[in-house]
Design an enzyme around this catalytic site. Structure first.
Site, PDB file in Angstrom:
ATOM      1  N   SER A 103      -0.856   2.401  10.822  1.00  0.00           N
ATOM      2  CA  SER A 103      -1.722   1.445  11.553  1.00  0.00           C
ATOM      3  C   SER A 103      -0.963   0.121  11.600  1.00  0.00           C
ATOM      4  O   SER A 103      -0.008  -0.078  10.840  1.00  0.00           O
ATOM      5  CB  SER A 103      -3.059   1.241  10.826  1.00  0.00           C
ATOM      6  OG  SER A 103      -2.865   0.434   9.671  1.00  0.00           O
ATOM      7  N   LYS A 114       2.441  -4.382   5.962  1.00  0.00           N
ATOM      8  CA  LYS A 114       2.846  -4.259   4.557  1.00  0.00           C
ATOM      9  C   LYS A 114       4.302  -3.812   4.452  1.00  0.00           C
ATOM     10  O   LYS A 114       5.016  -4.206   3.532  1.00  0.00           O
ATOM     11  CB  LYS A 114       1.923  -3.269   3.833  1.00  0.00           C
ATOM     12  CG  LYS A 114       0.469  -3.696   3.811  1.00  0.00           C
ATOM     13  CD  LYS A 114       0.251  -4.904   2.920  1.00  0.00           C
ATOM     14  CE  LYS A 114      -1.215  -5.217   2.743  1.00  0.00           C
ATOM     15  NZ  LYS A 114      -1.463  -6.378   1.886  1.00  0.00           N
ATOM     16  N   THR A 136       0.829  -1.211   0.000  1.00  0.00           N
ATOM     17  CA  THR A 136       0.000   0.000   0.000  1.00  0.00           C
ATOM     18  C   THR A 136       0.861   1.259   0.000  1.00  0.00           C
ATOM     19  O   THR A 136       1.965   1.267   0.574  1.00  0.00           O
ATOM     20  CB  THR A 136      -0.948   0.010   1.223  1.00  0.00           C
ATOM     21  OG1 THR A 136      -1.322   1.357   1.512  1.00  0.00           O
ATOM     22  CG2 THR A 136      -0.308  -0.562   2.463  1.00  0.00           C
ATOM     23  N   TYR A 159      -2.003  -2.621  10.496  1.00  0.00           N
ATOM     24  CA  TYR A 159      -2.167  -3.188   9.146  1.00  0.00           C
ATOM     25  C   TYR A 159      -1.100  -2.648   8.204  1.00  0.00           C
ATOM     26  O   TYR A 159      -0.416  -3.409   7.512  1.00  0.00           O
ATOM     27  CB  TYR A 159      -3.570  -2.871   8.599  1.00  0.00           C
ATOM     28  CG  TYR A 159      -3.609  -2.831   7.085  1.00  0.00           C
ATOM     29  CD1 TYR A 159      -3.565  -4.011   6.342  1.00  0.00           C
ATOM     30  CD2 TYR A 159      -3.639  -1.617   6.392  1.00  0.00           C
ATOM     31  CE1 TYR A 159      -3.569  -3.974   4.952  1.00  0.00           C
ATOM     32  CE2 TYR A 159      -3.645  -1.576   5.004  1.00  0.00           C
ATOM     33  CZ  TYR A 159      -3.604  -2.759   4.288  1.00  0.00           C
ATOM     34  OH  TYR A 159      -3.590  -2.720   2.921  1.00  0.00           O
ATOM     35  N   HIS A 160      -0.947  -1.300   8.172  1.00  0.00           N
ATOM     36  CA  HIS A 160       0.012  -0.730   7.233  1.00  0.00           C
ATOM     37  C   HIS A 160       1.443  -1.173   7.556  1.00  0.00           C
ATOM     38  O   HIS A 160       2.248  -1.386   6.660  1.00  0.00           O
ATOM     39  CB  HIS A 160      -0.087   0.807   7.224  1.00  0.00           C
ATOM     40  CG  HIS A 160      -1.338   1.317   6.552  1.00  0.00           C
ATOM     41  ND1 HIS A 160      -2.448   1.714   7.263  1.00  0.00           N
ATOM     42  CD2 HIS A 160      -1.650   1.471   5.240  1.00  0.00           C
ATOM     43  CE1 HIS A 160      -3.393   2.117   6.401  1.00  0.00           C
ATOM     44  NE2 HIS A 160      -2.938   1.975   5.179  1.00  0.00           N
ATOM     45  N   TYR A 167     -12.603  12.930   8.258  1.00  0.00           N
ATOM     46  CA  TYR A 167     -12.073  12.827   9.622  1.00  0.00           C
ATOM     47  C   TYR A 167     -11.218  14.069   9.935  1.00  0.00           C
ATOM     48  O   TYR A 167     -10.312  14.409   9.169  1.00  0.00           O
ATOM     49  CB  TYR A 167     -11.208  11.576   9.773  1.00  0.00           C
ATOM     50  CG  TYR A 167     -11.977  10.262   9.658  1.00  0.00           C
ATOM     51  CD1 TYR A 167     -13.358  10.210   9.859  1.00  0.00           C
ATOM     52  CD2 TYR A 167     -11.301   9.067   9.381  1.00  0.00           C
ATOM     53  CE1 TYR A 167     -14.044   9.006   9.767  1.00  0.00           C
ATOM     54  CE2 TYR A 167     -11.984   7.857   9.300  1.00  0.00           C
ATOM     55  CZ  TYR A 167     -13.359   7.841   9.491  1.00  0.00           C
ATOM     56  OH  TYR A 167     -14.035   6.645   9.410  1.00  0.00           O
ATOM     57  N   ARG A 211     -17.254   4.800   1.019  1.00  0.00           N
ATOM     58  CA  ARG A 211     -18.135   5.079   2.163  1.00  0.00           C
ATOM     59  C   ARG A 211     -18.842   6.423   2.007  1.00  0.00           C
ATOM     60  O   ARG A 211     -20.019   6.551   2.362  1.00  0.00           O
ATOM     61  CB  ARG A 211     -17.347   5.061   3.473  1.00  0.00           C
ATOM     62  CG  ARG A 211     -17.081   3.649   3.962  1.00  0.00           C
ATOM     63  CD  ARG A 211     -16.380   3.623   5.292  1.00  0.00           C
ATOM     64  NE  ARG A 211     -17.006   4.436   6.304  1.00  0.00           N
ATOM     65  CZ  ARG A 211     -16.456   5.503   6.860  1.00  0.00           C
ATOM     66  NH1 ARG A 211     -15.266   5.917   6.503  1.00  0.00           N
ATOM     67  NH2 ARG A 211     -17.099   6.162   7.789  1.00  0.00           N
ATOM     68  N   GLU A 238      -3.103  10.632  12.831  1.00  0.00           N
ATOM     69  CA  GLU A 238      -2.478  10.971  11.541  1.00  0.00           C
ATOM     70  C   GLU A 238      -2.411  12.485  11.389  1.00  0.00           C
ATOM     71  O   GLU A 238      -3.198  13.215  12.011  1.00  0.00           O
ATOM     72  CB  GLU A 238      -3.301  10.387  10.381  1.00  0.00           C
ATOM     73  CG  GLU A 238      -4.713  10.965  10.291  1.00  0.00           C
ATOM     74  CD  GLU A 238      -5.594  10.330   9.217  1.00  0.00           C
ATOM     75  OE1 GLU A 238      -5.132   9.426   8.514  1.00  0.00           O
ATOM     76  OE2 GLU A 238      -6.757  10.769   9.088  1.00  0.00           O
TER      77      GLU A 238
END
Ligand code: NAD
Length: 389
Positions: A179, A185, A144, A181-182, A254, A240, A328
């Site tokens: 995150s 990667k 990503t 998740y990131h 956000y 979304r 972030e």
């Protein structure tokens, strides 16, 4: 050519299989339905209809006149992956089969561990299976753009030249993910680079931007929809926002909404992944491709969804900035390179407004389903509140 898609039941995998079917390739697919299960756990579902895998494969064969040889199992299980490699003998393998939700990885320790372990193990299994069973296979691995984070300098594609204390080198561009998740990667990229150094495996590591859209050319004809998630855990930003407009919820950037990210349509994602297959790296090369079309701020996307929704329906959608659940920068410099895919022949397919119109039209066709999921669209997973034991 024999092509194995790990994660064939997913958003990108199912669309990719349809594109590759039109190229006359022999297709093999793997999935353990992780995404289907975990999406259900947060009370959500794909808005677009996704039948059982048996039915999907049957419809696929009926439409394309060629099937996908399917293996059900977990890529993080080495015996399973080796057995698939031995039977499929792939020339190319796409690795899409990872836990892909940043919010999911931030719910708590259990989800963080699950993401960390299964993602990293699946990639390690893949490079070992490649080395032992088919060292000439071309691995196309989905990473990503989020691996790079948002540094205050331009971002290159994978590597950059540096001069430090009078000496020069070419080094991996620093990664700074946002995150768990990131970070998986980032660790995957390091592991792929090392596997390439060890065994000279041929690898394309794709730094992909956020993908949006419901369809690709083939899906327009086949109506074999790929999944489409709109909830706060599994849905991505632009998808979304469109769903929020359709169900009458406010569109929710956000925080300040000046976060910038690389985006690309599903059609363009599939084109790029096909180019990666058709224009492979050299034998023994590890190459990094930054895969996105344009970068946009979240505010720009929210405004554009609102505008297109008004043009299409005559109704107004409200924009409401909400507390940022993530940790972030909300206003920052962002200038990543994305030249290599263009050099290989990539041409962006369309324009943002047309793509958004198509998403909204498809969602309006399944408006009842969107409304059923209304309660899971707004943000509830807060990075700082990620729970422990
Ligand atoms: N969708 C995006 O915007 C986006 C952006 C950047 C990168 N990516 C990456 O692209 C890849 C595909 O993303 P997607 O949006 O299609 O996700 P997805 O969740 O819809 O698809 C992934 C598929 O892999 C399967 N899977 C997951 N773990 C597995 C395992 N251990 N064994 C077997 N199957 C497994 C899932 O069940 C699912 O069908 C992911 O690696 C993701 O991180 C996606």
């Amino acid at each position: 050519m024999r092509v194995l898609i790990l994660g064939v039941d997913g958003y990108i995998g199912w669309a990719l299989a349809q594109r590759l079917a039109t190229r006359g390739l022999d297709l093999y697919g793997v999935d353990n339905f992780f995404t289907r299960r975990r999406v259900k756990e947060v009370g959500s579902d794909s808005v677009l209809p996704v039948p059982s895998i048996g039915r999907r494969l049957q419809l696929f064969r009926g439409f394309y006149g060629r099937g996908i040889k399917f293996f059900r199992g977990n890529v993080a299980d080495p015996e399973f992956l080796y057995s698939v490699f031995k039977e499929a003998k792939p020339d190319v393998v796409y690795h899409l089969a990872e836990q892909r939700s940043a919010p999911y990885s931030m719910i708590g320790l259990k989800q963080a561990n699950e993401t960390m372990v299964t993602n990293l193990v699946s990639t390690i299994n893949l490079v070992y299976a490649a080395k032992d069973v088919n060292p000439n296979v071309h691995i196309i691995k989905l990473g990503t753009m989020g691996e790079y984070g948002t540094p205050n300098i331009d971002i290159t594609e994978g590597f950059f030249d540096i001069e430090f204390r009078g000496r020069k080198d070419t080094l991996p561009f620093p990664r700074s993910a946002g995150s768990w998740y990131h970070w998986t990667k980032v660790h995957d990229s390091n592991n792929l680079m090392f596997a390439n150094r060890l065994w000279k495996l041929k690898i394309t590591d794709v730094m992909q931007g956020v993908v949006y859209g419901t369809e690709i050319k083939e899906i327009e004809k086949s109506r074999l929809f790929t999944r489409f998630d709109i909830d706060e855990v599994w849905g991505t930003a632009l998808n979304r926002f469109a769903a929020q407009a359709v169900v009458g919820l406010p569109i929710t950037p956000y925080g300040k909404g000046e976060q910038k990210r690389g985006f690309l349509s599903l059609e363009d994602s599939i084109s790029c992944l096909t180019i990666a297959l058709e224009k492979p790296p050299k034998d023994g090369e590890y190459r990094v491709l930054n895969q996105f079309d344009q970068y946009y701020s979240v505010n720009y996307l929210a405004d554009t969804v609102r505008e297109v929704f008004r043009e299409l329906t005559g109704k107004d959608a409200r924009i409401k900035h909400v507390e940022n659940p993530r940790v972030e920068a909300e206003d920052h410099y962002y200038n990543p390179d994305h030249k290599k895919l263009y050099e290989l022949g990539y041409k962006p397919s369309g324009e943002l407004k047309k793509d958004i119109k198509k998403i909204i039209e498809d969602l309006l066709e399944y408006e009842e389903k969107c409304k059923e999921l209304k309660s899971v669209i707004m943000p509830r997973t807060y990075w700082r509140k990620s729970s422990g034991l």
